[in-house]
Design a protein around this motif. Structure first.
Motif, PDB file in Angstrom:
ATOM      1  N   GLN A  15       0.824  -1.200   0.000  1.00  0.00           N
ATOM      2  CA  GLN A  15       0.000   0.000   0.000  1.00  0.00           C
ATOM      3  C   GLN A  15       0.864   1.259   0.000  1.00  0.00           C
ATOM      4  OE1 GLN A  15      -3.361   0.410  -0.184  1.00  0.00           O
ATOM      5  NE2 GLN A  15      -3.530  -1.776  -0.565  1.00  0.00           N
ATOM      6  N   LEU A  16       1.883   1.258   0.835  1.00  0.00           N
ATOM      7  CA  LEU A  16       2.777   2.411   0.919  1.00  0.00           C
ATOM      8  C   LEU A  16       3.513   2.633  -0.400  1.00  0.00           C
ATOM      9  CD1 LEU A  16       3.971   4.670   2.616  1.00  0.00           C
ATOM     10  CD2 LEU A  16       5.667   3.043   3.471  1.00  0.00           C
ATOM     11  N   GLN A  17       3.986   1.561  -1.008  1.00  0.00           N
ATOM     12  CA  GLN A  17       4.658   1.692  -2.298  1.00  0.00           C
ATOM     13  C   GLN A  17       3.713   2.263  -3.350  1.00  0.00           C
ATOM     14  OE1 GLN A  17       5.988  -2.373  -2.730  1.00  0.00           O
ATOM     15  NE2 GLN A  17       8.087  -1.852  -2.086  1.00  0.00           N
ATOM     16  N   GLY A  18       2.470   1.827  -3.335  1.00  0.00           N
ATOM     17  CA  GLY A  18       1.483   2.345  -4.281  1.00  0.00           C
ATOM     18  C   GLY A  18       1.229   3.826  -4.078  1.00  0.00           C
ATOM     19  N   ILE A  19       1.095   4.225  -2.813  1.00  0.00           N
ATOM     20  CA  ILE A  19       0.867   5.637  -2.495  1.00  0.00           C
ATOM     21  C   ILE A  19       2.063   6.480  -2.929  1.00  0.00           C
ATOM     22  CG2 ILE A  19       0.637   7.281  -0.580  1.00  0.00           C
ATOM     23  CD1 ILE A  19      -1.002   5.069   0.879  1.00  0.00           C
ATOM     24  N   LEU A  20       3.270   6.021  -2.604  1.00  0.00           N
ATOM     25  CA  LEU A  20       4.480   6.764  -2.972  1.00  0.00           C
ATOM     26  C   LEU A  20       4.649   6.838  -4.489  1.00  0.00           C
ATOM     27  CD1 LEU A  20       6.977   5.467  -0.270  1.00  0.00           C
ATOM     28  CD2 LEU A  20       5.878   7.716  -0.378  1.00  0.00           C
ATOM     29  N   ALA A  21       4.359   5.762  -5.187  1.00  0.00           N
ATOM     30  CA  ALA A  21       4.476   5.780  -6.642  1.00  0.00           C
ATOM     31  C   ALA A  21       3.473   6.751  -7.260  1.00  0.00           C
ATOM     32  CB  ALA A  21       4.271   4.374  -7.200  1.00  0.00           C
ATOM     33  N   ALA A  22       2.247   6.747  -6.748  1.00  0.00           N
ATOM     34  CA  ALA A  22       1.226   7.658  -7.268  1.00  0.00           C
ATOM     35  C   ALA A  22       1.607   9.113  -7.013  1.00  0.00           C
ATOM     36  CB  ALA A  22      -0.134   7.344  -6.632  1.00  0.00           C
ATOM     37  N   ARG A  23       2.131   9.396  -5.825  1.00  0.00           N
ATOM     38  CA  ARG A  23       2.536  10.778  -5.512  1.00  0.00           C
ATOM     39  C   ARG A  23       3.735  11.201  -6.344  1.00  0.00           C
ATOM     40  NH1 ARG A  23       0.949  11.288   0.658  1.00  0.00           N
ATOM     41  NH2 ARG A  23      -1.299  11.294   0.292  1.00  0.00           N
ATOM     42  N   ALA A  24       4.672  10.281  -6.539  1.00  0.00           N
ATOM     43  CA  ALA A  24       5.841  10.604  -7.365  1.00  0.00           C
ATOM     44  C   ALA A  24       5.414  10.889  -8.797  1.00  0.00           C
ATOM     45  CB  ALA A  24       6.844   9.447  -7.324  1.00  0.00           C
ATOM     46  N   THR A  25       4.485  10.117  -9.300  1.00  0.00           N
ATOM     47  CA  THR A  25       3.976  10.338 -10.660  1.00  0.00           C
ATOM     48  C   THR A  25       3.326  11.709 -10.767  1.00  0.00           C
ATOM     49  OG1 THR A  25       3.633   7.970 -10.955  1.00  0.00           O
ATOM     50  CG2 THR A  25       2.431   9.425 -12.450  1.00  0.00           C
ATOM     51  N   ARG A  26       2.537  12.074  -9.743  1.00  0.00           N
ATOM     52  CA  ARG A  26       1.891  13.398  -9.744  1.00  0.00           C
ATOM     53  C   ARG A  26       2.920  14.515  -9.693  1.00  0.00           C
ATOM     54  NH1 ARG A  26      -1.677  12.538  -5.058  1.00  0.00           N
ATOM     55  NH2 ARG A  26      -2.235  10.430  -5.604  1.00  0.00           N
ATOM     56  N   LEU A  27       3.944  14.354  -8.877  1.00  0.00           N
ATOM     57  CA  LEU A  27       4.974  15.381  -8.773  1.00  0.00           C
ATOM     58  C   LEU A  27       5.730  15.562 -10.084  1.00  0.00           C
ATOM     59  CD1 LEU A  27       6.499  14.732  -5.228  1.00  0.00           C
ATOM     60  CD2 LEU A  27       5.240  16.757  -5.979  1.00  0.00           C
ATOM     61  N   VAL A  28       6.065  14.454 -10.723  1.00  0.00           N
ATOM     62  CA  VAL A  28       6.744  14.517 -12.013  1.00  0.00           C
ATOM     63  C   VAL A  28       5.846  15.194 -13.041  1.00  0.00           C
ATOM     64  CG1 VAL A  28       7.624  13.101 -13.921  1.00  0.00           C
ATOM     65  CG2 VAL A  28       8.259  12.559 -11.578  1.00  0.00           C
ATOM     66  N   ALA A  29       4.579  14.886 -13.027  1.00  0.00           N
ATOM     67  CA  ALA A  29       3.640  15.481 -13.978  1.00  0.00           C
ATOM     68  C   ALA A  29       3.502  16.987 -13.731  1.00  0.00           C
ATOM     69  CB  ALA A  29       2.280  14.813 -13.871  1.00  0.00           C
ATOM     70  N   GLU A  30       3.508  17.389 -12.471  1.00  0.00           N
ATOM     71  CA  GLU A  30       3.390  18.825 -12.138  1.00  0.00           C
ATOM     72  C   GLU A  30       4.634  19.601 -12.549  1.00  0.00           C
ATOM     73  OE1 GLU A  30       2.552  18.948  -7.949  1.00  0.00           O
ATOM     74  OE2 GLU A  30       0.524  18.136  -8.215  1.00  0.00           O
ATOM     75  N   GLU A  31       5.801  18.964 -12.463  1.00  0.00           N
ATOM     76  CA  GLU A  31       7.055  19.640 -12.797  1.00  0.00           C
ATOM     77  C   GLU A  31       7.326  19.682 -14.295  1.00  0.00           C
ATOM     78  OE1 GLU A  31      10.130  17.788 -10.531  1.00  0.00           O
ATOM     79  OE2 GLU A  31       9.388  18.561  -8.642  1.00  0.00           O
ATOM     80  N   SER A  32       6.683  18.812 -15.053  1.00  0.00           N
ATOM     81  CA  SER A  32       6.887  18.788 -16.514  1.00  0.00           C
ATOM     82  C   SER A  32       6.219  19.999 -17.155  1.00  0.00           C
ATOM     83  CB  SER A  32       6.300  17.516 -17.107  1.00  0.00           C
ATOM     84  OG  SER A  32       6.978  16.400 -16.585  1.00  0.00           O
ATOM     85  N   PRO A  33       6.937  20.605 -18.138  1.00  0.00           N
ATOM     86  CA  PRO A  33       6.354  21.789 -18.800  1.00  0.00           C
ATOM     87  C   PRO A  33       5.246  21.446 -19.759  1.00  0.00           C
ATOM     88  CG  PRO A  33       8.624  21.408 -19.559  1.00  0.00           C
ATOM     89  CD  PRO A  33       8.299  20.371 -18.547  1.00  0.00           C
TER      90      PRO A  33
END
Length: 144
Positions: A126-144
């Protein structure tokens, strides 16, 4: 003859406990575990000692096999109930009121450590899933 009578007496007690076990409802895991502990203790009294060449009567072997099947049935039931009563959702743990009874049953059967490992593995997933989802969101937010 006394030995045979002792075995028969114990086996009658074992049969009575099996009957009581089979009448217990699924939500009485602690009582079921307590009965299995009593059955195990009685079967140990009539079991051949380890390393001895003594043979056990068929009735004892049959009772041991029945004990193993009943224990597996109880464990399957407890595992299913545990999975139902302790659920992990994104960032939330849901615990139902019957969980303490299941935990006590596992304690009586000396299986708490195994269940802790199962729960820890599920929490890690569960924790890995949450961290992966948040990391994906952060990468998407930082992409131009």
């Amino acid at each position: 003859l006394d030995s045979s009578m002792d075995v028969l007496s114990i086996m009658l007690q074992v049969e009575d406990l099996f009957q009581r076990f089979e009448q217990i409802s699924a939500n009485q895991a602690v009582q079921a575990a307590e009965l299995l502990i009593q059955i195990s203790a009685l079967l140990q009294k009539v079991s051949a000692k380890k390393g001895s060449e003594a043979t056990e009567p068929d009735i004892v072997w049959a009772a041991k096999e029945r004990y193993c099947k009943q224990r597996l049935t109880l464990l399957d039931s407890v595992d299913s109930a545990f999975a139902r009563d302790l659920r992990f959702m994104e960032g939330v743990v849901e615990v139902r009121p019957s969980l303490p009874q299941l935990w006590r049953c596992l304690e009586l059967l000396q299986l708490q450590r195994k269940q802790i490992q199962v729960v820890a593995e599920e929490m890690l997933k569960q924790l890995q899933g949450i961290l992966a989802a948040r990391a994906t969101r952060l990468v998407a937010e930082e992409s131009p």
